[in-house]
Design an enzyme around this catalytic site. Structure first.
Site, PDB file in Angstrom:
ATOM      1  CD  GLN A  77      45.485  32.282  43.094  1.00 20.77           C
ATOM      2  OE1 GLN A  77      46.424  32.807  42.523  1.00 20.77           O
ATOM      3  NE2 GLN A  77      45.544  31.886  44.359  1.00 20.77           N
ATOM      4  CB  SER A  78      43.020  39.119  40.505  1.00 20.98           C
ATOM      5  OG  SER A  78      43.404  40.228  39.727  1.00 20.98           O
TER       6      SER A  78
END
Ligand SMILES: *Cc1c(COP(=O)(O)O)cnc(C)c1O
Length: 328
Positions: free
Chosen positions: A70-71
């Site tokens: 989920q960068s």
């Protein structure tokens, strides 16, 4: 000084709310870098103004970067690449690459703009720089011109984006947007890969924005970030020698919560309370932990600049974390 290109909607506003002050126990000005752009919003877009400029000067055709599944950084890079007509390869950390995570939140946006996503294990992620260099070699062999951006865009070049952010805040102070030109007593922000922290500490010193900057670690520990931020500061000063290389953030590692990306029950409740009382959305990975830290910080600075570094897409992928609060 290195060149940059314009990607962000600047200056970002300063937000005040009486009930936020009450929740934090002090007077807070929120620097809204969470609305620094549309899809690419957040702190990474300021770093990418320098990094993408360098990539274009080198005639890159593909950006390569890395991060968690989920960068926010990977998503911002992919969106900026799409805007500039470049391709992207993202190396994203996930527990088990054989069962890829659901395409929600940041990951949904990565796919939407056409990034090539390659999942890697946490063990491989520790070798991320070597793996990104290997991908660069693979692309070169196919005739591409790859440009590798380190985790979080956190090198000297990227961190110049936060030196500039502090110049922007200085102009807002001078314009009377925070009760006159006097510096804030402190800047508070989340710290994940160190570039924001390095640039903010250097810029706050250079432009008289605050005598201290507090970096709230969301992973690793204080010793780790002292080393990492120190190295990035050296790189940044090499690019912009008028900066004071002795500037350093105060790094806190007491508010990381149970794990990277997961808030404690108290932190989750705080995030919900901030949302319900002020309409301000902070995320469970970075900004919620940093704002919670501000509410607990002792002694309490009296006038605080809080950097809202973004993270909304990651929040949207965490409905289970907050399920207990819904319908209540
Ligand atoms: C990346 C990120 C941070 C941390 O910034 P670093 O420069 O990586 O330390 C803070 N908040 C959000 C929302 C981020 O995406």
């Amino acid at each position: 000084m290195p060149n940059k290109i314009s990607l962000a909607a600047l200056p970002t506003p300063l937000f005040r709310h009486d009930r936020l002050d009450a929740l934090c126990g002090t007077r807070v000005w929120v620097k809204r870098d969470d609305i620094s752009a549309s899809g690419a919003a957040g702190n990474k877009v300021r770093k990418l103004e320098y990094l993408a400029a360098d990539a274009l000067e080198r005639r890159a055709t593909t950006l390569i970067t890395c991060g968690g599944q989920q960068s926010n950084h990977a998503r911002a890079t992919a969106i900026v690449a799409a805007e500039l007509g470049l391709k992207t390869v993202l190396l994203l950390r996930t527990a088990d690459p054989a069962s890829p995570p659901p395409p929600v939140g940041n990951l949904m946006l990565d796919y939407l703009v056409g990034a090539e996503v390659r999942f890697i294990t946490p063990a491989e992620y520790r070798e991320r720089d070597r793996l990104m260099a290997a991908v660069a070699g693979e692309l070169e062999a196919r005739g591409e011109r790859p440009y590798v951006i380190p985790e979080g865009g956190s090198n000297g070049l990227g961190s110049l984006g936060y030196v500039d952010a502090m110049a922007e805040v200085r102009a807002q102070l001078d314009a009377g947007l925070a009760d006159g030109p006097a510096p804030f007593d402190a800047v508070v922000h989340a710290c994940g890969s160190g570039g924001t922290s390095a640039g903010t500490a250097l810029g706050a010193r250079r432009y008289g924005v605050a005598p201290v900057t507090h970096a709230v670690a969301v992973c690793d520990d204080r010793a780790y970030f002292e080393a990492v931020v120190g190295r990035i500061i050296e790189e940044t000063v090499a690019l912009s020698p008028e900066l004071d290389r002795s500037a350093r953030p105060v790094i806190h590692d007491a508010w990381k919560g149970p794990a990277y990306g997961l808030p404690s029950a108290e932190q989750a409740a705080f995030i919900v309370e901030v949302a319900r009382k002020t309409g301000l959305l902070v995320d469970p990975v970075y900004t919620g932990k940093a704002l919670f830290a501000l509410s607990r910080l002792e002694p309490k600075p009296k006038r605080v600049l809080f950097l809202h570094t973004g993270g909304l897409p990651g929040l949207l992928a965490q409905s289970e974390t907050f399920a207990g609060f819904f319908g209540s």
